[in-house]
Design a protein around this motif. Sequence first.
Motif, PDB file in Angstrom:
ATOM      1  N   ALA A  29       8.655   0.151 -14.224  1.00 56.14           N
ATOM      2  CA  ALA A  29       7.800  -0.990 -13.898  1.00 56.14           C
ATOM      3  C   ALA A  29       8.307  -1.722 -12.666  1.00 56.14           C
ATOM      4  CB  ALA A  29       7.718  -1.944 -15.090  1.00 56.14           C
ATOM      5  N   GLU A  30       9.615  -1.925 -12.608  1.00 56.28           N
ATOM      6  CA  GLU A  30      10.200  -2.618 -11.462  1.00 56.28           C
ATOM      7  C   GLU A  30      10.028  -1.803 -10.181  1.00 56.28           C
ATOM      8  OE1 GLU A  30      14.492  -4.489  -9.999  1.00 56.28           O
ATOM      9  OE2 GLU A  30      14.257  -3.736 -12.044  1.00 56.28           O
ATOM     10  N   LYS A  31      10.225  -0.491 -10.286  1.00 54.80           N
ATOM     11  CA  LYS A  31      10.071   0.380  -9.121  1.00 54.80           C
ATOM     12  C   LYS A  31       8.631   0.378  -8.617  1.00 54.80           C
ATOM     13  CE  LYS A  31      10.887   5.166  -7.642  1.00 54.80           C
ATOM     14  NZ  LYS A  31      11.347   6.514  -8.061  1.00 54.80           N
ATOM     15  N   MET A  32       7.671   0.430  -9.544  1.00 57.42           N
ATOM     16  CA  MET A  32       6.259   0.401  -9.153  1.00 57.42           C
ATOM     17  C   MET A  32       5.891  -0.932  -8.513  1.00 57.42           C
ATOM     18  SD  MET A  32       4.107   2.401 -12.087  1.00 57.42           S
ATOM     19  CE  MET A  32       4.125   4.190 -12.193  1.00 57.42           C
ATOM     20  N   GLY A  33       6.449  -2.020  -9.061  1.00 61.38           N
ATOM     21  CA  GLY A  33       6.176  -3.331  -8.484  1.00 61.38           C
ATOM     22  C   GLY A  33       6.662  -3.438  -7.056  1.00 61.38           C
ATOM     23  N   ARG A  34       7.843  -2.899  -6.794  1.00 61.51           N
ATOM     24  CA  ARG A  34       8.366  -2.902  -5.420  1.00 61.51           C
ATOM     25  C   ARG A  34       7.497  -2.041  -4.510  1.00 61.51           C
ATOM     26  NH1 ARG A  34      13.461  -2.050  -7.876  1.00 61.51           N
ATOM     27  NH2 ARG A  34      13.394   0.119  -7.149  1.00 61.51           N
ATOM     28  N   ALA A  35       7.086  -0.877  -5.027  1.00 63.17           N
ATOM     29  CA  ALA A  35       6.314   0.069  -4.218  1.00 63.17           C
ATOM     30  C   ALA A  35       4.951  -0.502  -3.832  1.00 63.17           C
ATOM     31  CB  ALA A  35       6.137   1.386  -4.976  1.00 63.17           C
ATOM     32  N   VAL A  36       4.285  -1.172  -4.771  1.00 67.39           N
ATOM     33  CA  VAL A  36       2.948  -1.682  -4.458  1.00 67.39           C
ATOM     34  C   VAL A  36       3.039  -2.878  -3.516  1.00 67.39           C
ATOM     35  CG1 VAL A  36       2.626  -3.314  -6.392  1.00 67.39           C
ATOM     36  CG2 VAL A  36       0.661  -2.053  -5.460  1.00 67.39           C
ATOM     37  N   LYS A  37       4.092  -3.675  -3.626  1.00 62.89           N
ATOM     38  CA  LYS A  37       4.262  -4.770  -2.668  1.00 62.89           C
ATOM     39  C   LYS A  37       4.482  -4.220  -1.263  1.00 62.89           C
ATOM     40  CE  LYS A  37       6.921  -8.929  -1.599  1.00 62.89           C
ATOM     41  NZ  LYS A  37       7.947  -9.889  -2.046  1.00 62.89           N
ATOM     42  N   GLU A  38       5.325  -3.208  -1.144  1.00 65.16           N
ATOM     43  CA  GLU A  38       5.569  -2.594   0.160  1.00 65.16           C
ATOM     44  C   GLU A  38       4.274  -2.023   0.740  1.00 65.16           C
ATOM     45  OE1 GLU A  38       8.597   0.266  -0.610  1.00 65.16           O
ATOM     46  OE2 GLU A  38      10.180  -1.237  -0.929  1.00 65.16           O
ATOM     47  N   ARG A  39       3.454  -1.423  -0.114  1.00 62.41           N
ATOM     48  CA  ARG A  39       2.194  -0.832   0.351  1.00 62.41           C
ATOM     49  C   ARG A  39       1.244  -1.913   0.874  1.00 62.41           C
ATOM     50  NH1 ARG A  39      -0.926   3.553   0.335  1.00 62.41           N
ATOM     51  NH2 ARG A  39      -3.167   3.324  -0.007  1.00 62.41           N
ATOM     52  N   VAL A  40       1.122  -3.011   0.141  1.00 62.40           N
ATOM     53  CA  VAL A  40       0.217  -4.080   0.561  1.00 62.40           C
ATOM     54  C   VAL A  40       0.711  -4.724   1.853  1.00 62.40           C
ATOM     55  CG1 VAL A  40      -0.638  -6.380  -0.056  1.00 62.40           C
ATOM     56  CG2 VAL A  40      -0.754  -4.523  -1.715  1.00 62.40           C
ATOM     57  N   LEU A  41       2.009  -4.951   1.957  1.00 62.55           N
ATOM     58  CA  LEU A  41       2.557  -5.527   3.189  1.00 62.55           C
ATOM     59  C   LEU A  41       2.325  -4.603   4.380  1.00 62.55           C
ATOM     60  CD1 LEU A  41       5.939  -6.990   1.890  1.00 62.55           C
ATOM     61  CD2 LEU A  41       3.934  -8.291   2.646  1.00 62.55           C
ATOM     62  N   ARG A  42       2.396  -3.299   4.125  1.00 64.82           N
ATOM     63  CA  ARG A  42       2.251  -2.318   5.206  1.00 64.82           C
ATOM     64  C   ARG A  42       0.781  -2.100   5.587  1.00 64.82           C
ATOM     65  NH1 ARG A  42       4.490   1.445   2.721  1.00 64.82           N
ATOM     66  NH2 ARG A  42       2.652   2.612   2.056  1.00 64.82           N
ATOM     67  N   GLU A  43      -0.079  -1.954   4.578  1.00 63.53           N
ATOM     68  CA  GLU A  43      -1.458  -1.534   4.820  1.00 63.53           C
ATOM     69  C   GLU A  43      -2.448  -2.687   4.930  1.00 63.53           C
ATOM     70  OE1 GLU A  43      -2.264   1.563   5.381  1.00 63.53           O
ATOM     71  OE2 GLU A  43      -0.293   2.400   4.942  1.00 63.53           O
ATOM     72  N   PHE A  44      -2.114  -3.853   4.385  1.00 63.79           N
ATOM     73  CA  PHE A  44      -3.107  -4.926   4.294  1.00 63.79           C
ATOM     74  C   PHE A  44      -2.571  -6.247   4.839  1.00 63.79           C
ATOM     75  CE2 PHE A  44      -3.813  -1.963   0.745  1.00 63.79           C
ATOM     76  CZ  PHE A  44      -5.083  -1.518   1.070  1.00 63.79           C
ATOM     77  N   SER A  45      -1.850  -6.182   5.923  1.00 64.41           N
ATOM     78  CA  SER A  45      -1.327  -7.420   6.505  1.00 64.41           C
ATOM     79  C   SER A  45      -2.486  -8.329   6.900  1.00 64.41           C
ATOM     80  CB  SER A  45      -0.466  -7.117   7.731  1.00 64.41           C
ATOM     81  OG  SER A  45      -1.267  -6.760   8.835  1.00 64.41           O
ATOM     82  N   TYR A  46      -2.235  -9.623   6.860  1.00 63.87           N
ATOM     83  CA  TYR A  46      -3.272 -10.611   7.145  1.00 63.87           C
ATOM     84  C   TYR A  46      -3.831 -10.422   8.549  1.00 63.87           C
ATOM     85  CZ  TYR A  46      -5.586 -15.191   7.038  1.00 63.87           C
ATOM     86  OH  TYR A  46      -6.505 -16.204   7.054  1.00 63.87           O
ATOM     87  N   GLU A  47      -2.942 -10.300   9.504  1.00 63.51           N
ATOM     88  CA  GLU A  47      -3.385 -10.177  10.895  1.00 63.51           C
ATOM     89  C   GLU A  47      -4.194  -8.905  11.110  1.00 63.51           C
ATOM     90  OE1 GLU A  47      -0.716  -9.257  14.404  1.00 63.51           O
ATOM     91  OE2 GLU A  47      -1.178 -11.367  14.803  1.00 63.51           O
ATOM     92  N   LYS A  48      -3.745  -7.786  10.517  1.00 62.17           N
ATOM     93  CA  LYS A  48      -4.473  -6.522  10.664  1.00 62.17           C
ATOM     94  C   LYS A  48      -5.882  -6.632  10.095  1.00 62.17           C
ATOM     95  CE  LYS A  48      -4.294  -1.584   9.463  1.00 62.17           C
ATOM     96  NZ  LYS A  48      -5.652  -1.561   8.878  1.00 62.17           N
ATOM     97  N   SER A  49      -6.009  -7.253   8.921  1.00 64.74           N
ATOM     98  CA  SER A  49      -7.318  -7.378   8.287  1.00 64.74           C
ATOM     99  C   SER A  49      -8.254  -8.233   9.127  1.00 64.74           C
ATOM    100  CB  SER A  49      -7.174  -7.976   6.889  1.00 64.74           C
ATOM    101  OG  SER A  49      -6.445  -7.105   6.047  1.00 64.74           O
ATOM    102  N   ILE A  50      -7.745  -9.332   9.673  1.00 71.75           N
ATOM    103  CA  ILE A  50      -8.571 -10.189  10.525  1.00 71.75           C
ATOM    104  C   ILE A  50      -9.051  -9.411  11.751  1.00 71.75           C
ATOM    105  CG2 ILE A  50      -8.577 -12.240  11.993  1.00 71.75           C
ATOM    106  CD1 ILE A  50      -8.570 -12.921   9.032  1.00 71.75           C
TER     107      ILE A  50
END
Length: 392
Positions: A352-373
């Motif tokens: 669970a902890e590993k998945m939580g870290r992985a999904v946070k890294e993915r969102v930071l990488r793929e869905f940054s605020y500036e990139k989405s704007i």
Amino acid sequence: MKRNNLNVLLLGLDRNVPEDTNSPSYRRLKSYSEGIASLSFVVFSLAGEDFKKSSDKAFYVYPTNSKSRLHYFRDAYILCRGIIEGERKIDMVASQDPFATGLVAYLVKRRYGMPWACHVHADYLENRYWLSETVFNRIQNILGKFLIKRSDGVRAVSSLIKKNLIDMGMDKDRVFYATPAVETDLIPKDAPDKPLLKKRYGLEGRRVLLFVGRIDKQKNLPMLLAAFRSIKKRHGDVILLCVGGGKMVNEMRDMAADLGVEGSVRFTGPLRFDDLIDYYSLSDIFVLPSNYEGTAKVLKEAALASLPLVSTMMSGADDVIVDGRSGFLVPVGDAEAFSERVMELLENPEMAEKMGRAVKERVLREFSYEKSIIDIVTTWERIYNLSKHSSV
């Protein structure tokens, strides 16, 4: 952000914008305006709310203050005419859906001959779950399909919606994927740790499952409660927090009682955003049982709190979750599979902890605020250019 020269007139229904200039919705639209010449936002509101027209540099907000929902169409159209003919130059119109705001945008496009970008924020069209909910949805489905094919381009908020629109016959070169912006620093670095927050909210010694969303048919809380009953039998310390309001809250309270889990299910009602951040921070697993979505922004918000995610396989979920690596995806409506995946995480805290870290890294990488704007502003520019080239 580098500006382009577009002056965009956007039609929407998000009343958080005129109500609260500190809301994520307001900040997001304000950020769009910083990448273009100007953004004029015509938003549905009711007369009793008495919202005022406002401006913030290149961002202008025009509440309709309509007597009723039916009056919205006339009021929004009149506001659009006033802006275009008197207040400022407008290059293109955009709508936040292919239904109510889409109809007004279509009328503006026809009257003034300007390009129209249609946003599709949810997987509605031809979706069997949505169609089965009401007769009105079936009428909207006909209207939406008629209107969307008359737009100059479409912004889809998930890769699945983009695929479905192309399968419906939309020109693939006129459908663009651009997901909504999420503020990636929404979890404060100095936030209290999980044990302290659990103590503050009376949840010491409990493992917390969190759901955030409207309590309605779309979210399929009956499936979640059925899954939770199975989870509770094996893990007596687990509690389910359901954050949000809706027409089905009392019905879901009764269902929890019928299932014998009412003491371990807490319905909080809607929360202020600051309080919601606390709930993300104190929880152990985020769950989303929806029949359909658009892009499920709550999945990204939960990911930023490093929560492992268990979600049904619907629009937007697989953009965030890599099944088995950053969370789990299960078939829509499958309570047994849902409960098994949640219990797998409860029984394997390291996973669970590993998945939580992985999904946070993915969102930071793929869905940054500036990139989405930038993606959304660029989508408007592309649709505008497509329209101009096709008219030559």
